[in-house]
Write a protein that holds these residues in place. Structure first.
Motif, mmCIF file in Angstrom:
data_model
loop_
_atom_site.group_PDB
_atom_site.id
_atom_site.type_symbol
_atom_site.label_atom_id
_atom_site.label_comp_id
_atom_site.label_asym_id
_atom_site.label_seq_id
_atom_site.Cartn_x
_atom_site.Cartn_y
_atom_site.Cartn_z
ATOM 1 N N GLY A 182 0.807 -1.229 -0.009
ATOM 2 C CA GLY A 182 -0.016 0.058 0.032
ATOM 3 C C GLY A 182 0.961 1.147 -0.136
ATOM 4 N N GLN A 183 2.195 1.093 -0.235
ATOM 5 C CA GLN A 183 3.080 2.326 -0.186
ATOM 6 C C GLN A 183 3.617 2.590 -1.365
ATOM 7 N N HIS A 184 4.126 3.790 -1.805
ATOM 8 C CA HIS A 184 4.480 3.960 -2.873
ATOM 9 C C HIS A 184 6.221 4.349 -2.581
ATOM 10 N N LEU A 185 7.020 3.378 -3.432
ATOM 11 C CA LEU A 185 8.495 3.673 -3.141
ATOM 12 C C LEU A 185 9.274 3.493 -4.371
ATOM 13 N N SER A 186 9.609 4.396 -5.238
ATOM 14 C CA SER A 186 10.222 4.155 -6.572
ATOM 15 C C SER A 186 11.775 4.316 -6.193
ATOM 16 N N LEU A 187 12.681 3.516 -6.663
ATOM 17 C CA LEU A 187 14.145 3.590 -6.590
ATOM 18 C C LEU A 187 14.441 4.367 -7.807
ATOM 19 N N ARG A 188 13.810 4.710 -8.597
ATOM 20 C CA ARG A 188 14.263 5.482 -9.969
ATOM 21 C C ARG A 188 14.728 6.888 -9.452
ATOM 22 N N THR A 189 14.033 7.639 -8.534
ATOM 23 C CA THR A 189 14.340 8.976 -8.285
ATOM 24 C C THR A 189 15.543 8.990 -7.267
ATOM 25 N N PRO A 190 16.361 10.074 -7.746
ATOM 26 C CA PRO A 190 17.707 10.265 -7.195
ATOM 27 C C PRO A 190 17.235 10.278 -5.335
ATOM 28 N N ALA A 191 16.457 11.101 -4.911
ATOM 29 C CA ALA A 191 16.362 11.079 -3.735
ATOM 30 C C ALA A 191 16.018 9.863 -2.885
ATOM 31 N N THR A 192 15.114 8.873 -3.650
ATOM 32 C CA THR A 192 14.888 7.790 -2.783
ATOM 33 C C THR A 192 16.058 7.035 -2.923
ATOM 34 N N ARG A 193 16.770 6.806 -4.032
ATOM 35 C CA ARG A 193 18.020 6.094 -4.066
ATOM 36 C C ARG A 193 18.837 6.455 -3.013
#
Length: 405
Positions: A182-193
């Motif tokens: 149910g959470q959204h997390l994308s490792l494609r964005t620099p901040a998330t990486r």
């Protein structure tokens, strides 16, 4: 009386406006030409300023990019050497991180159809890494107990909590959870990486599990070739792995309709160092096989213990023959692992395994010779069976804690 014209006389340095239809004098033509030149000069100046601005902007952008990739460039320089130097380097560590299944610093995929036992197998691996006990009762974790980062995209918190509690993990502080259903997390964005690398580094994670892979790929999916998305995703994982100091990455992957290969991109068969395949036949019998770089495990039957709900494989199993269940040594080790505070004597082992005391003595001797257990003196001159990791845990607990200054 003063006329309106005399109230606002034209400035002395500007020509008087010519009435409509009047012919321009030579002075008027000169003024118009000078105005045109002035406008062209303003345009040239504005153009020059814009060019200077864009050049400064590109230079600043290049400096930012250079700083961003400085670590990558430094890592590349450190990796570069000739073959003579490379061969002369000593290998001080084990060749495998999971004996026979995963090369040192390797990555793996666990390929399985739905409802085959993929999550149960993954949790068995979590317990093995956290406690330093053999995976499935057979495959040694050569680096001993390690921290595990488990990113779960499938299960709700109540069910995940129950399954992990049932696994009987002793070193629960070594397992770090990120429930992402149910959470959204994308490792494609620099901040998330950057955040992910910090999360893993701060927790000293050795094994990073993302279950399942196709959910972890959020943001990488494209309308074109799925291999492009899978390649970008796995390269991102490798970058985070290096920055965070992670040793192994594991990706549970669903199979396609055939049940033989990972669903979607063929890249799933190219990226990992080892491919683990979990299958279940029409009779409910599960098998595990593995292939990869220096990895070749034939199909081996996976047994589920009804009492402890634990999975195991026999050290001498051959999936091609009729399965006889776990060996007596396997059964003993599974029982000891499920009861870490109980160290049975020979008589108690006979009761647990429902064998004679003579048979129990043989089982204990075989298990000790194979290094699966440690036999230690107990009360009233008895001999007690311990798992090696339980002996180590007791020794660590007995050491006096250093006082914090």
């Amino acid at each position: 009386m003063v006329t309106p014209e005399t109230d606002n006389p034209p400035p002395f340095d500007q020509p008087s406006p010519s009435p409509p239809g009047a012919e321009l004098t030579p002075d008027d033509e000169m003024e118009a030409l000078m105005e045109e030149y002035r406008l062209e000069g303003d345009v040239r100046k504005a153009t020059r300023d814009h060019v200077v601005y864009e050049m400064a902007r590109e230079r600043a952008k290049a400096e930012v990019e250079a700083k961003r990739y400085a670590a990558d460039i430094a890592a590349l320089a450190a990796c570069s050497r000739n073959l003579t130097s490379f061969l002369n380097e000593e290998t001080a560590e084990a060749s495998y991180d999971v004996a026979d299944l995963l090369p040192a610093e390797g990555n793996f995929t666990l390929v399985a159809a739905k409802k085959t036992g993929k999550t149960s197998t993954t949790i068995e691996l979590v317990r093995a890494y956290a406690d330093g006990s053999p995976f499935l009762g057979r495959f040694e974790i050569t680096g001993g107990p390690q921290h595990v980062g488990m990113w779960d995209y499938e299960m709700g918190d109540p069910q995940l909590r129950e399954w992990l509690r049932r696994a009987g993990i002793r070193n629960t502080d070594r397992v770090h959870l990120l429930p992402l259903r149910g959470q959204h997390l994308s490792l494609r964005t620099p901040a998330t990486r950057e955040w992910a690398a910090g999360w893993l580094r701060d927790r000293r994670v050795g094994l990073w599990l993302l279950d399942p892979a196709h959910r972890a790929m959020t943001g990488f999916t494209t309308q074109g070739d799925p291999n492009t998305a899978a390649q970008e995703f796995t390269e991102t994982l490798e970058q985070i792995k290096r920055e965070a100091g992670v040793r192994n990455i594991g990706l549970p992957v669903h199979t396609g309709l055939s049940g033989e290969h990972a669903r979607g991109a063929s890249r799933w068969g190219e990226w990992p160092d080892a491919i683990w395949k979990l299958k279940k036949d029409e009779n409910g019998r599960r098998t595990l096989s593995a292939e990869g770089r220096d990895v070749d495990l034939a199909e081996t039957t996976v047994q589920r213990d009804a009492e402890t709900r634990r999975l195991s494989v026999s050290a001498f199993d051959n999936a091609g023959s009729a399965y006889q269940g776990p060996s007596d040594v396997d059964r003993l080790c599974m029982w000891l692992d499920a009861h870490p505070d109980d160290h049975p004597s020979k008589r108690r082992v006979a009761e647990i395994l429902n064998v004679s005391q003579e048979k129990a003595a043989t089982i204990l001797e075989t298990a000790e010779d194979a290094g699966r257990i440690v036999v230690r003196p107990g009360p009233r001159r008895s001999q007690r069976a311990w798992l090696p990791e339980h002996v180590e845990a007791e020794a660590e607990a007995a050491q006096p804690r250093q006082m914090e200054l």
